[in-house]
Motif scaffolding. Structure first.
Motif, PDB file in Angstrom:
ATOM      1  N   ALA A  52      24.755 -20.811  67.350  1.00 14.47           N
ATOM      2  CA  ALA A  52      23.783 -20.561  68.414  1.00 14.47           C
ATOM      3  C   ALA A  52      23.559 -21.784  69.302  1.00 14.47           C
ATOM      4  O   ALA A  52      22.959 -21.671  70.376  1.00 14.47           O
ATOM      5  N   GLY A  53      24.024 -22.941  68.845  1.00 13.05           N
ATOM      6  CA  GLY A  53      23.846 -24.155  69.625  1.00 13.05           C
ATOM      7  C   GLY A  53      22.426 -24.696  69.590  1.00 13.05           C
ATOM      8  O   GLY A  53      21.951 -25.266  70.578  1.00 13.05           O
ATOM      9  N   VAL A  54      21.757 -24.497  68.462  1.00 16.65           N
ATOM     10  CA  VAL A  54      20.380 -24.990  68.325  1.00 16.65           C
ATOM     11  C   VAL A  54      20.282 -25.827  67.056  1.00 16.65           C
ATOM     12  O   VAL A  54      21.134 -25.753  66.175  1.00 16.65           O
ATOM     13  N   SER A  55      19.227 -26.606  66.955  1.00 15.56           N
ATOM     14  CA  SER A  55      19.009 -27.386  65.753  1.00 15.56           C
ATOM     15  C   SER A  55      18.467 -26.480  64.651  1.00 15.56           C
ATOM     16  O   SER A  55      17.846 -25.447  64.918  1.00 15.56           O
ATOM     17  N   THR A  56      18.728 -26.874  63.404  1.00 19.50           N
ATOM     18  CA  THR A  56      18.182 -26.091  62.297  1.00 19.50           C
ATOM     19  C   THR A  56      16.652 -26.120  62.331  1.00 19.50           C
ATOM     20  O   THR A  56      16.009 -25.142  61.939  1.00 19.50           O
ATOM     21  N   LYS A  57      16.093 -27.223  62.807  1.00 19.70           N
ATOM     22  CA  LYS A  57      14.629 -27.314  62.911  1.00 19.70           C
ATOM     23  C   LYS A  57      14.095 -26.234  63.844  1.00 19.70           C
ATOM     24  O   LYS A  57      13.110 -25.553  63.536  1.00 19.70           O
ATOM     25  N   THR A  58      14.749 -26.063  64.981  1.00 18.91           N
ATOM     26  CA  THR A  58      14.327 -25.032  65.938  1.00 18.91           C
ATOM     27  C   THR A  58      14.500 -23.643  65.337  1.00 18.91           C
ATOM     28  O   THR A  58      13.632 -22.770  65.472  1.00 18.91           O
ATOM     29  N   MET A  59      15.637 -23.419  64.679  1.00 15.44           N
ATOM     30  CA  MET A  59      15.887 -22.099  64.107  1.00 15.44           C
ATOM     31  C   MET A  59      14.850 -21.745  63.052  1.00 15.44           C
ATOM     32  O   MET A  59      14.304 -20.635  63.063  1.00 15.44           O
ATOM     33  N   TYR A  60      14.558 -22.666  62.151  1.00 19.20           N
ATOM     34  CA  TYR A  60      13.575 -22.392  61.101  1.00 19.20           C
ATOM     35  C   TYR A  60      12.170 -22.224  61.669  1.00 19.20           C
ATOM     36  O   TYR A  60      11.347 -21.517  61.085  1.00 19.20           O
ATOM     37  N   ARG A  61      11.911 -22.848  62.812  1.00 23.81           N
ATOM     38  CA  ARG A  61      10.604 -22.659  63.453  1.00 23.81           C
ATOM     39  C   ARG A  61      10.470 -21.240  63.988  1.00 23.81           C
ATOM     40  O   ARG A  61       9.409 -20.608  63.871  1.00 23.81           O
TER      41      ARG A  61
END
Length: 218
Positions: A52-61
Motif C-alpha cells: 500500500a506504500g504506507v508505514s506500518t504505524k499508519t496502517m495499524y492506526r
C-alpha cells in the motif's frame, strides 16, 4: 533569446498529507491481494503496508488487526454491490424486470473472482479463525439477504406476490441463482460466467420464481 522555463516547480514545505479515507482504501486494496495470495493465516500485515506504500504505524492506526483488515475487505466489496442497486429505480420497474436486475447484481457479486476467492478462504480457514466466518456472514451474506428480503416484502405488501417468509424465499432465490455454478467454479470445473450468462440465468430464475408466487394482481 531566452525561453521561459515552463517546467512546474514543486511547492516548498512539507508534502501534502493524504486523507485517511484515501490511505485506508489503498490498504484495503493491498489487503485484498494479500489475502487472496496467501490466505488468512499466511497474510502479513507488513506486506500489506509495503504494497500500500504506507508505514506500518499508519496502517495499524487506521486498521489495527488482521481481523479488522479482513472485515474491511469484505465490506468494501459488498458496498460496491449496493452502489449498483438503484432501489428507487427498482420500485418503478415491473416486478419481473426488477427481480432480474437484483439477481444480475447478486450473480455478478457472487461469481466475481474476488468473491469466490473470499468464500474459498472462509470455508478453508474458518475452523481455525472463526472470526472470518462471522465477518463474512455479518458483512456479506446477511446484508444481501436482508436487502433482497426487504424488496420482496414491499412487493408482497403491494399484493403482487405471495412468497410467505421473505428470508426463506430469498434463500430459495439465492440457491437457484448461484449454488450450482459457484460450486463448480470452486471445484475448478468451470470458469466464472460472463455477464451474458449471468443475465440469461437471472431471467430464467426470476421467471421460474415468480411463476410460483405471483398473484392475479401481480
Amino acid at each position: 533569446m531566452v525561453l521561459n522555463d515552463k517546467t512546474p516547480k514543486r511547492p516548498r514545505g512539507r508534502p501534502q498529507i493524504r486523507p485517511d479515507a484515501e490511505t485506508r482504501q489503498l490498504i484495503v486494496a493491498a489487503a485484498r491481494h494479500e489475502f487472496h495470495g496467501h490466505g488468512y493465516a499466511g497474510a502479513s500485515m507488513g506486506r500489506v503496508a509495503e504494497r500500500a506504500g504506507v508505514s506500518t504505524k499508519t496502517m495499524y492506526r487506521l486498521i489495527p488487526t488482521k481481523a479488522d483488515l479482513f472485515r474491511s475487505v469484505v465490506a468494501d466489496r459488498i458496498s460496491r454491490f449496493y452502489l449498483e442497486l438503484d432501489e428507487k429505480r427498482l420500485e418503478e420497474l415491473p416486478i419481473e424486470e426488477a427481480l432480474e436486475r437484483i439477481l444480475i447484481g447478486y450473480g455478478t457479486l457472487s461469481f466475481d473472482e474476488e468473491a469466490v476467492s473470499s468464500l474459498h478462504l472462509v470455508i478453508a480457514e474458518c475452523d481455525r479463525f472463526p472470526e472470518i466466518g462471522t465477518a463474512f456472514y455479518e458483512l456479506a451474506l446477511r446484508p444481501t439477504s436482508q436487502t433482497m428480503a426487504a424488496w420482496l416484502e414491499r412487493r408482497q405488501k403491494l399484493g403482487e406476490i405471495e412468497a410467505g417468509d421473505a428470508m426463506v424465499a430469498v434463500g430459495v432465490l439465492r440457491g437457484m441463482m448461484t449454488m450450482e455454478p459457484q460450486r463448480a467454479i470452486m471445484l475448478g470445473l468451470r470458469p466464472p460466467p460472463d455477464l451474458e450468462e449471468i443475465t440469461i440465468r437471472a431471467r430464467y430464475c426470476a421467471r421460474l420464481f415468480l411463476s410460483g408466487c405471483r398473484t392475479k394482481q401481480g
